[in-house]
Write a protein that holds these residues in place. Structure first.
Motif, PDB file in Angstrom:
ATOM      1  N   ARG A  68       0.800  -1.234   0.000  1.00  0.00           N
ATOM      2  CA  ARG A  68       0.000   0.000   0.000  1.00  0.00           C
ATOM      3  C   ARG A  68       0.832   1.282   0.000  1.00  0.00           C
ATOM      4  O   ARG A  68       0.280   2.370  -0.118  1.00  0.00           O
ATOM      5  CB  ARG A  68      -0.923   0.015   1.218  1.00  0.00           C
ATOM      6  N   GLY A  69       2.141   1.146   0.233  1.00  0.00           N
ATOM      7  CA  GLY A  69       2.991   2.333   0.209  1.00  0.00           C
ATOM      8  C   GLY A  69       3.273   2.946   1.570  1.00  0.00           C
ATOM      9  O   GLY A  69       4.265   3.630   1.747  1.00  0.00           O
ATOM     10  N   VAL A  70       2.357   2.734   2.513  1.00  0.00           N
ATOM     11  CA  VAL A  70       2.536   3.250   3.882  1.00  0.00           C
ATOM     12  C   VAL A  70       1.887   2.284   4.863  1.00  0.00           C
ATOM     13  O   VAL A  70       1.019   1.497   4.489  1.00  0.00           O
ATOM     14  CB  VAL A  70       1.897   4.651   4.082  1.00  0.00           C
ATOM     15  N   GLY A  71       2.323   2.383   6.128  1.00  0.00           N
ATOM     16  CA  GLY A  71       1.713   1.568   7.165  1.00  0.00           C
ATOM     17  C   GLY A  71       2.042   2.126   8.535  1.00  0.00           C
ATOM     18  O   GLY A  71       3.058   2.799   8.714  1.00  0.00           O
ATOM     19  N   VAL A  72       1.177   1.859   9.499  1.00  0.00           N
ATOM     20  CA  VAL A  72       1.358   2.348  10.860  1.00  0.00           C
ATOM     21  C   VAL A  72       2.159   1.339  11.672  1.00  0.00           C
ATOM     22  O   VAL A  72       1.796   0.167  11.759  1.00  0.00           O
ATOM     23  CB  VAL A  72      -0.012   2.595  11.539  1.00  0.00           C
ATOM     24  N   CYS A  73       3.247   1.814  12.265  1.00  0.00           N
ATOM     25  CA  CYS A  73       4.093   0.971  13.115  1.00  0.00           C
ATOM     26  C   CYS A  73       3.576   0.940  14.542  1.00  0.00           C
ATOM     27  O   CYS A  73       3.723  -0.051  15.250  1.00  0.00           O
ATOM     28  CB  CYS A  73       5.522   1.507  13.141  1.00  0.00           C
ATOM     29  N   GLY A  74       3.007   2.056  14.982  1.00  0.00           N
ATOM     30  CA  GLY A  74       2.499   2.167  16.342  1.00  0.00           C
ATOM     31  C   GLY A  74       1.999   3.572  16.601  1.00  0.00           C
ATOM     32  O   GLY A  74       2.227   4.481  15.799  1.00  0.00           O
ATOM     33  N   VAL A  75       1.311   3.746  17.750  1.00  0.00           N
ATOM     34  CA  VAL A  75       0.755   5.035  18.138  1.00  0.00           C
ATOM     35  C   VAL A  75       1.238   5.356  19.544  1.00  0.00           C
ATOM     36  O   VAL A  75       1.078   4.545  20.460  1.00  0.00           O
ATOM     37  CB  VAL A  75      -0.794   5.007  18.087  1.00  0.00           C
ATOM     38  N   TYR A  76       1.822   6.548  19.705  1.00  0.00           N
ATOM     39  CA  TYR A  76       2.472   6.909  20.961  1.00  0.00           C
ATOM     40  C   TYR A  76       2.311   8.405  21.231  1.00  0.00           C
ATOM     41  O   TYR A  76       1.910   9.157  20.349  1.00  0.00           O
ATOM     42  CB  TYR A  76       3.983   6.611  20.876  1.00  0.00           C
ATOM     43  N   THR A  77       2.700   8.815  22.443  1.00  0.00           N
ATOM     44  CA  THR A  77       2.784  10.247  22.719  1.00  0.00           C
ATOM     45  C   THR A  77       3.900  10.803  21.832  1.00  0.00           C
ATOM     46  O   THR A  77       4.745  10.047  21.345  1.00  0.00           O
ATOM     47  CB  THR A  77       3.110  10.519  24.201  1.00  0.00           C
ATOM     48  N   TYR A  78       3.919  12.116  21.671  1.00  0.00           N
ATOM     49  CA  TYR A  78       4.864  12.728  20.732  1.00  0.00           C
ATOM     50  C   TYR A  78       6.315  12.361  21.024  1.00  0.00           C
ATOM     51  O   TYR A  78       7.048  11.970  20.119  1.00  0.00           O
ATOM     52  CB  TYR A  78       4.701  14.253  20.720  1.00  0.00           C
ATOM     53  N   GLU A  79       6.722  12.481  22.278  1.00  0.00           N
ATOM     54  CA  GLU A  79       8.130  12.233  22.628  1.00  0.00           C
ATOM     55  C   GLU A  79       8.548  10.807  22.298  1.00  0.00           C
ATOM     56  O   GLU A  79       9.635  10.574  21.767  1.00  0.00           O
ATOM     57  CB  GLU A  79       8.377  12.521  24.114  1.00  0.00           C
ATOM     58  N   ILE A  80       7.691   9.861  22.617  1.00  0.00           N
ATOM     59  CA  ILE A  80       8.017   8.450  22.346  1.00  0.00           C
ATOM     60  C   ILE A  80       8.022   8.192  20.846  1.00  0.00           C
ATOM     61  O   ILE A  80       8.929   7.542  20.320  1.00  0.00           O
ATOM     62  CB  ILE A  80       7.036   7.515  23.085  1.00  0.00           C
ATOM     63  N   ALA A  81       7.029   8.708  20.142  1.00  0.00           N
ATOM     64  CA  ALA A  81       6.960   8.525  18.682  1.00  0.00           C
ATOM     65  C   ALA A  81       8.195   9.119  18.010  1.00  0.00           C
ATOM     66  O   ALA A  81       8.795   8.495  17.127  1.00  0.00           O
ATOM     67  CB  ALA A  81       5.686   9.172  18.133  1.00  0.00           C
ATOM     68  N   GLU A  82       8.586  10.310  18.452  1.00  0.00           N
ATOM     69  CA  GLU A  82       9.752  10.974  17.875  1.00  0.00           C
ATOM     70  C   GLU A  82      11.029  10.169  18.143  1.00  0.00           C
ATOM     71  O   GLU A  82      11.867  10.007  17.253  1.00  0.00           O
ATOM     72  CB  GLU A  82       9.880  12.381  18.458  1.00  0.00           C
TER      73      GLU A  82
END
Length: 106
Positions: A68-82
């Motif tokens: 599909r070209g993209v996919g979600v690895c996970g969802v986190y608060t900004y600091e953790i995602a960054e």
């Protein structure tokens, strides 16, 4: 105190504080972008190591990104995602892969 019993009326002296409403921090998706050069095995490894996915979950996400070209690895608060995005990009560069991830507010 009345007749040896404690009263629970408005003048009982019990301090009640209204709980402050805590606002949940905004969440961010870590999105992986497909490329034609990063090996599938490397993507699976990244998903297992940084996003705590099982072999099966990591393979499923990798195939989704591939198709599909993209996919979600996970969802986190900004600091953790960054932090996770930076770790993935650093490892990819060290291994000379063009793998890209980005953050998207949920």
């Amino acid at each position: 105190m009345q007749n040896g019993n404690y009263e629970d009326g408005p003048d009982s002296g019990l301090a009640t504080k209204a709980k402050p409403k805590t606002k949940k921090p905004p969440l961010y998706k870590v999105i992986m972008l497909n490329d034609d050069y990063t090996p599938m095995e490397f993507v699976v490894l990244v998903l297992q190591e940084f996003f705590r996915k099982t072999q099966e979950e990591a393979t499923e996400i990798m195939l989704h990104v591939h198709q599909r070209g993209v996919g979600v690895c996970g969802v986190y608060t900004y600091e953790i995602a960054e932090t996770k995005a930076t770790q993935v990009m650093d490892l990819a560069r060290k291994n000379q892969h063009p793998l890209q991830v980005q953050l998207e507010k949920e």
